[in-house]
Motif scaffolding. Structure first.
Motif, PDB file in Angstrom:
ATOM      1  N   LYS A  86       9.931  10.026 -10.646  1.00 46.16           N
ATOM      2  CA  LYS A  86       9.271  10.773  -9.568  1.00 46.16           C
ATOM      3  C   LYS A  86      10.064  10.694  -8.250  1.00 46.16           C
ATOM      4  O   LYS A  86      10.974   9.859  -8.113  1.00 46.16           O
ATOM      5  CB  LYS A  86       7.849  10.227  -9.397  1.00 46.16           C
ATOM      6  N   HIS A  88       6.440   8.917 -14.629  1.00 47.35           N
ATOM      7  CA  HIS A  88       5.409   9.424 -15.541  1.00 47.35           C
ATOM      8  C   HIS A  88       5.944   9.300 -16.962  1.00 47.35           C
ATOM      9  O   HIS A  88       7.128   9.549 -17.198  1.00 47.35           O
ATOM     10  CB  HIS A  88       5.101  10.898 -15.246  1.00 47.35           C
ATOM     11  N   TYR A  93      -5.080   2.169  -6.074  1.00 45.46           N
ATOM     12  CA  TYR A  93      -6.019   3.284  -5.936  1.00 45.46           C
ATOM     13  C   TYR A  93      -6.658   3.227  -4.550  1.00 45.46           C
ATOM     14  O   TYR A  93      -6.824   4.242  -3.886  1.00 45.46           O
ATOM     15  CB  TYR A  93      -7.126   3.189  -6.993  1.00 45.46           C
ATOM     16  N   THR A 113      -9.959   5.675 -13.123  1.00 47.70           N
ATOM     17  CA  THR A 113     -10.004   5.324 -11.699  1.00 47.70           C
ATOM     18  C   THR A 113     -11.314   4.591 -11.374  1.00 47.70           C
ATOM     19  O   THR A 113     -11.304   3.546 -10.709  1.00 47.70           O
ATOM     20  CB  THR A 113      -9.884   6.602 -10.836  1.00 47.70           C
ATOM     21  N   VAL A 160      -1.383   8.000  -6.071  1.00 46.58           N
ATOM     22  CA  VAL A 160      -0.758   6.685  -6.231  1.00 46.58           C
ATOM     23  C   VAL A 160       0.737   6.895  -6.474  1.00 46.58           C
ATOM     24  O   VAL A 160       1.125   7.679  -7.341  1.00 46.58           O
ATOM     25  CB  VAL A 160      -1.396   5.936  -7.434  1.00 46.58           C
ATOM     26  N   TYR A 208      -0.130  18.468 -15.630  1.00 51.54           N
ATOM     27  CA  TYR A 208      -1.210  17.480 -15.719  1.00 51.54           C
ATOM     28  C   TYR A 208      -2.456  18.016 -16.425  1.00 51.54           C
ATOM     29  O   TYR A 208      -3.278  17.236 -16.879  1.00 51.54           O
ATOM     30  CB  TYR A 208      -1.556  16.926 -14.339  1.00 51.54           C
ATOM     31  N   ASN A 241       3.652   5.732  -8.073  1.00 51.55           N
ATOM     32  CA  ASN A 241       3.934   4.773  -9.142  1.00 51.55           C
ATOM     33  C   ASN A 241       5.263   5.050  -9.860  1.00 51.55           C
ATOM     34  O   ASN A 241       5.447   4.690 -11.008  1.00 51.55           O
ATOM     35  CB  ASN A 241       2.763   4.712 -10.122  1.00 51.55           C
ATOM     36  N   ARG A 251       6.556  -0.340 -13.173  1.00 51.48           N
ATOM     37  CA  ARG A 251       5.594  -0.244 -12.066  1.00 51.48           C
ATOM     38  C   ARG A 251       5.203  -1.615 -11.534  1.00 51.48           C
ATOM     39  O   ARG A 251       4.809  -1.753 -10.383  1.00 51.48           O
ATOM     40  CB  ARG A 251       4.366   0.535 -12.520  1.00 51.48           C
TER      41      ARG A 251
END
Ligand code: CMP
Length: 205
Positions: A17, A162, A147, A71, A157, A57, A159, A139
């Motif tokens: 990312k 993916h 969160y 979450t 977030v 997504y 992180n 991570r």
């Protein structure tokens, strides 16, 4: 294709990312998959559009519910009250933040191949929330976020990466990001050392 060949040829989709690219972690992250013996069969840099990110997504119709539930569970496990009890409401806000985050700079898209590639990559990546992801994972080792912090600032977030969650998800995501001709079929010599049923002549004798 035999079951064995199918396992060995399993593929997973992976994104480095924008935060990881900016932090100069492309090499560190890639190294972890190379050293475990996975094979890089496709790679490219891109700047994603919000539409492409949203479509990515929501390829899995269950993603909204699962992300919302994860979450809510994350908050409750820490003895905290989630911002909403409705998983879909939570995910709508997450998706908005994700579109900003994922389009904020260049990303690196990859396809990794090898036995159990989906599970192996997820193990190396660690859990979604950096606060609770295990030490030793990408991570867990390279980033701090939670969160709680992300929600307080109305953002996704951060992180770093993916990774596909299942073989089916990987198939859909690979199709979403790569043309078939961008994926290269090739052999690595080390595959012989790792998986050849007969080792005679493979280990140098
Ligand atoms: P990723 O593995 O790409 O899958 C979905 C992404 O949404 C996730 O990593 C995070 O970047 C982000 N995300 C998931 N849940 C939340 C949340 N509760 N708050 C903010 N961002 C989230």
């Amino acid at each position: 294709m035999s079951h064995e060949t199918q396992i060995k040829g399993e593929r997973t989709f992976f994104i480095i990312k924008p935060d990881a690219v900016q932090r100069g972690l492309v090499g560190e992250i890639t190294k972890r998959f190379e050293r475990i013996g996975l094979k890089l069969v496709a790679v490219k840099t891109a700047v994603a559009t919000p539409e492409h990110v949203e479509a990515h997504y929501t390829l899995d119709p269950e993603w909204k519910r699962i992300t919302g539930e994860k979450t809510i569970a994350g908050y409750k496990k820490k003895g905290m009250t989630p911002p909403s009890e409705d998983p879909l409401e939570i995910t709508d806000a997450v998706l908005k933040g994700l579109k900003v985050y994922m389009t904020s700079g260049p990303i690196v898209c990859m396809v990794w191949e090898g036995p159990h590639a989906v599970k192996i990559v997820r193990k190396i990546v660690g859990g979604t929330e950096p606060l609770t992801s295990d030490v030793g994972t990408i991570r867990g080792d390279y980033v701090i976020d939670s969160y709680q912090m992300a929600d307080a600032d109305n953002r996704a977030v951060r992180n770093l990466v993916h990774a596909s969650g299942s073989v089916k998800e990987a198939e859909n995501e690979i199709k979403h990001w790569f043309k078939p001709e961008e994926i290269i079929d090739y052999k690595l010599i080390q595959e012989q050392v790792m998986y050849a049923p007969e080792i005679e002549g493979v280990f140098g004798k």
